[in-house]
Design a protein around this motif. Sequence first.
Motif, PDB file in Angstrom:
ATOM      1  N   TYR A   1       1.478   1.931  -6.772  1.00 54.12           N
ATOM      2  CA  TYR A   1       1.981   1.257  -5.582  1.00 54.12           C
ATOM      3  C   TYR A   1       1.241   0.017  -5.131  1.00 54.12           C
ATOM      4  O   TYR A   1       1.663  -0.614  -4.201  1.00 54.12           O
ATOM      5  N   SER A   2       0.129  -0.354  -5.736  1.00 53.48           N
ATOM      6  CA  SER A   2      -0.441  -1.643  -5.377  1.00 53.48           C
ATOM      7  C   SER A   2      -1.358  -2.172  -6.463  1.00 53.48           C
ATOM      8  O   SER A   2      -2.390  -1.584  -6.768  1.00 53.48           O
ATOM      9  N   LYS A   3      -0.951  -3.278  -7.040  1.00 50.95           N
ATOM     10  CA  LYS A   3      -1.803  -3.959  -7.999  1.00 50.95           C
ATOM     11  C   LYS A   3      -2.412  -5.215  -7.361  1.00 50.95           C
ATOM     12  O   LYS A   3      -3.140  -5.954  -7.990  1.00 50.95           O
ATOM     13  N   ILE A   4      -2.064  -5.481  -6.103  1.00 45.11           N
ATOM     14  CA  ILE A   4      -2.600  -6.654  -5.422  1.00 45.11           C
ATOM     15  C   ILE A   4      -4.026  -6.382  -4.963  1.00 45.11           C
ATOM     16  O   ILE A   4      -4.292  -5.370  -4.326  1.00 45.11           O
TER      17      ILE A   4
ATOM     18  N   LEU B   1       5.627  -4.968   1.779  1.00 45.22           N
ATOM     19  CA  LEU B   1       5.778  -3.567   2.172  1.00 45.22           C
ATOM     20  C   LEU B   1       4.664  -2.747   1.516  1.00 45.22           C
ATOM     21  O   LEU B   1       4.483  -2.814   0.300  1.00 45.22           O
ATOM     22  N   LYS B   2       3.927  -2.006   2.322  1.00 44.55           N
ATOM     23  CA  LYS B   2       2.803  -1.246   1.783  1.00 44.55           C
ATOM     24  C   LYS B   2       3.052   0.263   1.803  1.00 44.55           C
ATOM     25  O   LYS B   2       2.222   1.046   1.364  1.00 44.55           O
ATOM     26  N   ASN B   3       4.207   0.674   2.315  1.00 45.05           N
ATOM     27  CA  ASN B   3       4.498   2.089   2.483  1.00 45.05           C
ATOM     28  C   ASN B   3       5.431   2.575   1.368  1.00 45.05           C
ATOM     29  O   ASN B   3       6.614   2.232   1.344  1.00 45.05           O
TER      30      ASN B   3
ATOM     31  N   GLY C   1       6.839  -3.354  12.093  1.00 40.29           N
ATOM     32  CA  GLY C   1       6.019  -4.417  11.524  1.00 40.29           C
ATOM     33  C   GLY C   1       4.720  -3.900  10.931  1.00 40.29           C
ATOM     34  O   GLY C   1       4.122  -4.540  10.061  1.00 40.29           O
ATOM     35  N   LYS C   2       4.287  -2.720  11.368  1.00 39.44           N
ATOM     36  CA  LYS C   2       3.042  -2.131  10.875  1.00 39.44           C
ATOM     37  C   LYS C   2       3.163  -1.645   9.432  1.00 39.44           C
ATOM     38  O   LYS C   2       2.154  -1.325   8.797  1.00 39.44           O
ATOM     39  N   SER C   3       4.383  -1.581   8.934  1.00 36.27           N
ATOM     40  CA  SER C   3       4.603  -1.116   7.561  1.00 36.27           C
ATOM     41  C   SER C   3       4.364  -2.204   6.532  1.00 36.27           C
ATOM     42  O   SER C   3       4.513  -1.968   5.328  1.00 36.27           O
ATOM     43  N   PHE C   4       4.005  -3.402   7.002  1.00 34.85           N
ATOM     44  CA  PHE C   4       3.826  -4.544   6.109  1.00 34.85           C
ATOM     45  C   PHE C   4       2.362  -4.972   6.047  1.00 34.85           C
ATOM     46  O   PHE C   4       1.570  -4.693   6.941  1.00 34.85           O
ATOM     47  N   PHE C   5       2.016  -5.685   4.983  1.00 28.98           N
ATOM     48  CA  PHE C   5       0.729  -6.354   4.849  1.00 28.98           C
ATOM     49  C   PHE C   5       0.987  -7.837   4.627  1.00 28.98           C
ATOM     50  O   PHE C   5       1.635  -8.192   3.644  1.00 28.98           O
ATOM     51  N   PRO C   6       0.502  -8.717   5.509  1.00 29.43           N
ATOM     52  CA  PRO C   6      -0.113  -8.395   6.800  1.00 29.43           C
ATOM     53  C   PRO C   6       0.955  -7.840   7.764  1.00 29.43           C
ATOM     54  O   PRO C   6       2.150  -8.045   7.534  1.00 29.43           O
TER      55      PRO C   6
ATOM     56  N   LEU D   1       9.683   2.238   0.589  1.00 33.21           N
ATOM     57  CA  LEU D   1      10.233   1.659  -0.635  1.00 33.21           C
ATOM     58  C   LEU D   1      11.244   2.605  -1.283  1.00 33.21           C
ATOM     59  O   LEU D   1      12.312   2.197  -1.726  1.00 33.21           O
ATOM     60  N   LYS D   2      10.902   3.888  -1.315  1.00 27.15           N
ATOM     61  CA  LYS D   2      11.804   4.875  -1.906  1.00 27.15           C
ATOM     62  C   LYS D   2      13.082   5.017  -1.075  1.00 27.15           C
ATOM     63  O   LYS D   2      14.182   5.190  -1.620  1.00 27.15           O
TER      64      LYS D   2
END
Length: 282
Positions: free
Chosen positions: A4-7, A23-25, A183-188, A29-30
């Motif tokens: 879920y994160s290669k960044i 999206l970081k959650n 909005g908290k589900s995102f980075f930033p 995504l699912k």
Amino acid sequence: MVQYSKIDRKKIKPKKSLGQHFLKNPRILKKIVSSINPKKDDNILEIGCGEGLLTELLAQSGAKIAAIEKDKELYEIAEERLKKYKNCKILKGDILKIDIDKLRNDYFSSRRIRVVGNIPYNISSQILFMMLEKRRLIEDIVFLIQKEMADRISAERGNSDYGYVSVAFAIFFKTSKIYNISGKSFFPPAKVESTLIHLIRLKQPKVKIDNEVEFLKFIKNCFSHRRKTIRNNIKMMLDNKKLEALEKQLSLSHNFNLSVRAEELDLFHFKKIYDIIKFQPG
């Protein structure tokens, strides 16, 4: 299994100029993939694939996918992530400059496409109107956009969000808001809520229009000054005699007049006004 994160958050910083919010959650995504419900025979165009997290979940369905990413670093990450999927092509480019007709013809064998994506806030209007213009190539659209824009697209008459965008999309698409995302589900973190919206292209426009460009321009004129009445917004299009004739015909045959604001009329009211103007003599 999707990683879920290669960044590397320290090395790759979201670019404000590109409106990047990732999206970081994984749960969300699912849920988005579930809402898209991709099938093996689908042809999917993803706009702004980022590092390819959503892309990979879509690719696992067997659907044929073309994913576009403007950011060079993210494009390279996505290309590396998706290289094992033969049904997926990662393209580096700007969606506003890409020839969608050519992409559809060359990659998707001229079949209608499904368009999906987490759309950058700063160009969401441009992308949406591009999709409206290219609607004949499209089967449906699933976009994650700012809630304010989703509210405007789906608004009905009498609602403060109702406007030109609402009417224009209502002509050609069936619209549904699926759910809101914090909005908290995102980075930033985003400062506003987002909404997942689904637009299904209608087989036929909701009203029959001979000249779609002219009709859309007419509706835009009706909403040009929201606090003014329809009469004041269209009076520059007609001389006084024609304006009086129009008001008389509307009052006698259709039981409404031009002393209302555009937000009080639905698509069919606009079509009646437009048709009377169009067929006026002289």
